[in-house]
Design a protein around this motif. Structure first.
Motif, PDB file in Angstrom:
ATOM      1  N   ILE A   7      12.899-117.478 -78.255  1.00  0.00           N
ATOM      2  CA  ILE A   7      13.398-117.275 -79.607  1.00  0.00           C
ATOM      3  C   ILE A   7      14.829-117.817 -79.721  1.00  0.00           C
ATOM      4  CG2 ILE A   7      13.951-115.544 -81.370  1.00  0.00           C
ATOM      5  CD1 ILE A   7      11.742-113.805 -80.014  1.00  0.00           C
ATOM      6  N   ASP A   8      15.636-117.610 -78.701  1.00  0.00           N
ATOM      7  CA  ASP A   8      17.065-117.924 -78.787  1.00  0.00           C
ATOM      8  C   ASP A   8      17.425-119.333 -78.314  1.00  0.00           C
ATOM      9  OD1 ASP A   8      17.993-114.530 -78.115  1.00  0.00           O
ATOM     10  OD2 ASP A   8      17.999-115.614 -79.996  1.00  0.00           O
ATOM     11  N   SER A   9      18.624-119.453 -77.770  1.00  0.00           N
ATOM     12  CA  SER A   9      19.170-120.750 -77.388  1.00  0.00           C
ATOM     13  C   SER A   9      18.555-121.257 -76.089  1.00  0.00           C
ATOM     14  CB  SER A   9      20.672-120.610 -77.184  1.00  0.00           C
ATOM     15  OG  SER A   9      20.900-119.770 -76.063  1.00  0.00           O
ATOM     16  N   PHE A  10      18.932-122.479 -75.718  1.00  0.00           N
ATOM     17  CA  PHE A  10      18.460-123.070 -74.468  1.00  0.00           C
ATOM     18  C   PHE A  10      18.918-122.235 -73.276  1.00  0.00           C
ATOM     19  CE2 PHE A  10      19.221-125.852 -70.818  1.00  0.00           C
ATOM     20  CZ  PHE A  10      17.926-126.263 -70.578  1.00  0.00           C
ATOM     21  N   ALA A  11      20.162-121.711 -73.331  1.00  0.00           N
ATOM     22  CA  ALA A  11      20.685-120.915 -72.212  1.00  0.00           C
ATOM     23  C   ALA A  11      19.775-119.723 -71.952  1.00  0.00           C
ATOM     24  CB  ALA A  11      22.112-120.450 -72.515  1.00  0.00           C
ATOM     25  N   THR A  12      19.355-119.039 -73.002  1.00  0.00           N
ATOM     26  CA  THR A  12      18.454-117.906 -72.844  1.00  0.00           C
ATOM     27  C   THR A  12      17.114-118.389 -72.310  1.00  0.00           C
ATOM     28  OG1 THR A  12      19.523-116.995 -74.786  1.00  0.00           O
ATOM     29  CG2 THR A  12      17.592-115.852 -73.989  1.00  0.00           C
TER      30      THR A  12
END
Ligand SMILES: [Zn+2]
Length: 153
Positions: free
Chosen positions: A81-86
């Motif tokens: 759902i979130d950013s690439f880092a997540t």
């Protein structure tokens, strides 16, 4: 316990922690915490009355259905759902959550590799001497997976 449950727990840990190394370690540990709870699936194999070949076919069928469900979740919006880092932490969590059963599989196939790890895995697995039925085991694992999925941000 089904791979879907371990992978979902790992994905959730990865999403909450957002640190790939920590997500991997905590998900690896979560595998044993989940396996500690009696969950019925050992009896799906042990109490099967057919010959060795049909037993192997049954194991392959269970793993195939498990992997199809897992792949469905992997491509769904639940895990990412979130950013690439997540996303990196989630992937790391999934790998950490699945690695123990992969190492167990390596031992089953080689009959040599990871012997102590294999024994430790099933020591944890059989520590609590409660035996749910196959139906109770499936119901329990579906409920746990549902709770994990509902816990995603
Ligand atoms: Zn396991």
């Amino acid at each position: 316990m089904l791979l879907t449950v371990h992978a979902t727990a790992g994905a959730l840990i990865g999403q909450q922690i957002n640190n790939p190394l920590l997500a991997f370690i905590l998900s690896f540990v979560s595998h044993f915490v989940l396996d500690l709870v009696p969950h019925g699936d050992q009896d799906w194999i042990d109490e099967y009355k057919g010959d060795q070949k049909s037993k192997v076919v049954k194991i392959i069928m269970i793993v195939a259905v498990d992997i199809v469900i897992l792949l469905g979740l992997l491509v769904s919006r639940f895990y990412f759902i979130d950013s690439f880092a997540t996303g990196l932490s989630i992937a790391s969590g999934i790998i950490g959550g699945l690695l123990p059963d992969f190492l167990v599989g390596c031992h089953e196939l080689s009959n040599r590799l990871f012997k102590k790890f294999y024994r430790f895995h099933f020591w944890i697995h059989d520590l609590i001497k409660v035996k749910p039925t196959a139906f109770q085991g499936v119901a329990f694992q579906v409920i746990i997976t549902g709770i994990l999925l509902l816990s995603f941000r």
